[in-house]
Design a protein around this motif. Sequence first.
Motif, PDB file in Angstrom:
ATOM      1  N   HIS A  11      -0.306  11.528  -5.060  1.00 37.93           N
ATOM      2  CA  HIS A  11       0.735  11.208  -6.035  1.00 37.93           C
ATOM      3  C   HIS A  11       1.858  10.462  -5.318  1.00 37.93           C
ATOM      4  CE1 HIS A  11      -1.227  14.821  -7.780  1.00 37.93           C
ATOM      5  NE2 HIS A  11      -1.072  14.149  -8.910  1.00 37.93           N
ATOM      6  N   VAL A  12       2.355   9.398  -5.941  1.00 40.41           N
ATOM      7  CA  VAL A  12       3.528   8.698  -5.428  1.00 40.41           C
ATOM      8  C   VAL A  12       4.514   8.538  -6.574  1.00 40.41           C
ATOM      9  CG1 VAL A  12       2.249   7.457  -3.656  1.00 40.41           C
ATOM     10  CG2 VAL A  12       2.564   6.393  -5.878  1.00 40.41           C
ATOM     11  N   ASN A  13       5.787   8.578  -6.253  1.00 40.17           N
ATOM     12  CA  ASN A  13       6.845   8.444  -7.251  1.00 40.17           C
ATOM     13  C   ASN A  13       7.537   7.097  -7.084  1.00 40.17           C
ATOM     14  OD1 ASN A  13       6.439  11.084  -8.270  1.00 40.17           O
ATOM     15  ND2 ASN A  13       7.622  11.915  -6.563  1.00 40.17           N
ATOM     16  N   ARG A  14       7.876   6.506  -8.219  1.00 40.48           N
ATOM     17  CA  ARG A  14       8.521   5.201  -8.184  1.00 40.48           C
ATOM     18  C   ARG A  14       9.373   5.015  -9.435  1.00 40.48           C
ATOM     19  NH1 ARG A  14       9.596   0.582  -4.890  1.00 40.48           N
ATOM     20  NH2 ARG A  14      10.129  -1.109  -6.325  1.00 40.48           N
ATOM     21  N   VAL A  15      10.616   4.577  -9.258  1.00 37.39           N
ATOM     22  CA  VAL A  15      11.482   4.268 -10.399  1.00 37.39           C
ATOM     23  C   VAL A  15      11.102   2.897 -10.934  1.00 37.39           C
ATOM     24  CG1 VAL A  15      13.836   3.822 -11.160  1.00 37.39           C
ATOM     25  CG2 VAL A  15      13.383   5.698  -9.583  1.00 37.39           C
ATOM     26  N   MET A  16      10.822   2.837 -12.231  1.00 37.12           N
ATOM     27  CA  MET A  16      10.539   1.580 -12.902  1.00 37.12           C
ATOM     28  C   MET A  16      11.702   1.301 -13.859  1.00 37.12           C
ATOM     29  SD  MET A  16       7.688   0.483 -11.759  1.00 37.12           S
ATOM     30  CE  MET A  16       6.016   0.781 -11.211  1.00 37.12           C
ATOM     31  N   PRO A  17      12.685   0.520 -13.441  1.00 40.49           N
ATOM     32  CA  PRO A  17      13.925   0.372 -14.211  1.00 40.49           C
ATOM     33  C   PRO A  17      13.730  -0.053 -15.657  1.00 40.49           C
ATOM     34  CG  PRO A  17      14.160  -0.592 -12.033  1.00 40.49           C
ATOM     35  CD  PRO A  17      12.720  -0.253 -12.183  1.00 40.49           C
ATOM     36  N   SER A  18      12.779  -0.953 -15.927  1.00 40.49           N
ATOM     37  CA  SER A  18      12.598  -1.443 -17.291  1.00 40.49           C
ATOM     38  C   SER A  18      11.770  -0.500 -18.151  1.00 40.49           C
ATOM     39  CB  SER A  18      11.929  -2.823 -17.264  1.00 40.49           C
ATOM     40  OG  SER A  18      10.608  -2.734 -16.765  1.00 40.49           O
ATOM     41  N   ILE A  19      11.209   0.549 -17.543  1.00 45.51           N
ATOM     42  CA  ILE A  19      10.390   1.506 -18.280  1.00 45.51           C
ATOM     43  C   ILE A  19      11.071   2.872 -18.370  1.00 45.51           C
ATOM     44  CG2 ILE A  19       8.175   2.760 -18.255  1.00 45.51           C
ATOM     45  CD1 ILE A  19       6.950   0.297 -16.915  1.00 45.51           C
ATOM     46  N   GLU A  20      11.529   3.392 -17.254  1.00 46.83           N
ATOM     47  CA  GLU A  20      12.217   4.686 -17.227  1.00 46.83           C
ATOM     48  C   GLU A  20      13.271   4.636 -16.134  1.00 46.83           C
ATOM     49  OE1 GLU A  20      13.789   7.373 -18.284  1.00 46.83           O
ATOM     50  OE2 GLU A  20      11.879   7.943 -19.193  1.00 46.83           O
ATOM     51  N   PRO A  21      14.503   4.191 -16.464  1.00 47.50           N
ATOM     52  CA  PRO A  21      15.515   3.966 -15.427  1.00 47.50           C
ATOM     53  C   PRO A  21      16.157   5.228 -14.884  1.00 47.50           C
ATOM     54  CG  PRO A  21      16.417   3.479 -17.594  1.00 47.50           C
ATOM     55  CD  PRO A  21      14.964   3.800 -17.811  1.00 47.50           C
ATOM     56  N   THR A  22      16.008   6.351 -15.566  1.00 43.77           N
ATOM     57  CA  THR A  22      16.748   7.548 -15.169  1.00 43.77           C
ATOM     58  C   THR A  22      15.977   8.480 -14.244  1.00 43.77           C
ATOM     59  OG1 THR A  22      15.986   8.732 -17.147  1.00 43.77           O
ATOM     60  CG2 THR A  22      18.063   7.507 -17.303  1.00 43.77           C
ATOM     61  N   ARG A  23      14.675   8.310 -14.163  1.00 47.32           N
ATOM     62  CA  ARG A  23      13.890   9.177 -13.286  1.00 47.32           C
ATOM     63  C   ARG A  23      12.616   8.445 -12.863  1.00 47.32           C
ATOM     64  NH1 ARG A  23      11.547  13.581 -17.730  1.00 47.32           N
ATOM     65  NH2 ARG A  23      10.482  12.062 -19.071  1.00 47.32           N
TER      66      ARG A  23
END
Length: 407
Positions: free
Chosen positions: A279-291
């Motif tokens: 599992h890797v985590n990544r912020v996608m600003p245009s999809i979910e900017p808050t988490r």
Amino acid sequence: MSAGETDALNLFRTSLAASSSPLPTRSADASSASDIAPLTEASHLLFNTQSAADGVQHTALSLKTATRFVSQTNGALDLASIFWCWQNKDKSTGDYIAATQELNTARSSNGLGEVRNLVFAEKLDLINWLSGENDSEFIKSLDDNRQTRAQAHDAAKMASGDGDVVMQDARAEDDKLRDIYALERKTGDRNSILRGSKPTYAEAFLGRSKASAPTPALITPAPAIRPAKPSSGRRPEPIILLSPSASSLLRLANVKSFLMDGVYTPPTSTTSTTLNILHVNRVMPSIEPTRPLRFILVESPDNFKPDYWNRVVAVFTTGQAWQFKGYKWSQPAELFSHALGVYVGWRNELLPDTIKGWGRGVLNVGIDAYREGQTAQQRWRDRETVEEIWSAIEASMRARGFNRETR
């Protein structure tokens, strides 16, 4: 038709369909061949279109003309950026960016405006639309533009006392134009939304024992049985498929440090190769900017249930077609119309012929050759490559319907 009444994108698309590519010129009145110029010196784009009624028509538009193609990062693109993107439709992302920088240096020295880069998914979307292959998620409809202009026009006329007449004329014109362009763009997306019909993954896929799974409580009476929503309210995690090939530069053993830390190390020098899921985590600003979104990385779809394929957002490949045996879409052309393809090779090495043959659906990026003992600071270019990959994945997810409202 005057330049002011011409839609630049439709004119561009129509010209290409007629095998009459537009020509960059030094002026709006290209009266001789000497006016034709390279894009480094051009200020206008000349369209030569054939009409049964009027013969050949010549339309020149300024390269600064704003178009209906709205980029997530650059806003409404001008005609120069659209033309440049089309000229470089067959170049890899790295070559496209390098060529753009060189072009902008020359245009700036000539006192002309710079062109803008498009991220991979937006570039692919635009090229496919201009080629007449599909609709576009980034092109604003003609009706939206007309409504904006009509409102501004009405406001001006209302102030002068002629509002009722103008509003009626504008609506009548809009009705006619709406009929003409009704088929220009479909309301549906040819790709399925990247989500599954079930909110949780199979126990086998998560490595849990079926015996440990809690028995769901039965509710009587129940009009229908529906999957329970996850208590966290999170959407199902998107999935990234890696290549199981031993020649792949990225395997489960080293892909996490590459995608999260931006540093490449060979797979044999990192963690155990017995992993079967990450599992890797990544912020996608245009999809979910808050988490951050949590992505699942696997090398094999053996434990997939049918709905998992709707969550596959990227497929890393070495160009070996045997990788896709057992996939829902075993043909590369079909596979890469549903998920972004990603090829990671050594920088400055020749691109495999198979990758070239698979077309624009595969992002091609290169990384510097690895030397033993290199520090993270010495591999600073890896971070640029990682950001390019994530940007392409994010834009591809957006284009395929994975947005903030998708749950």
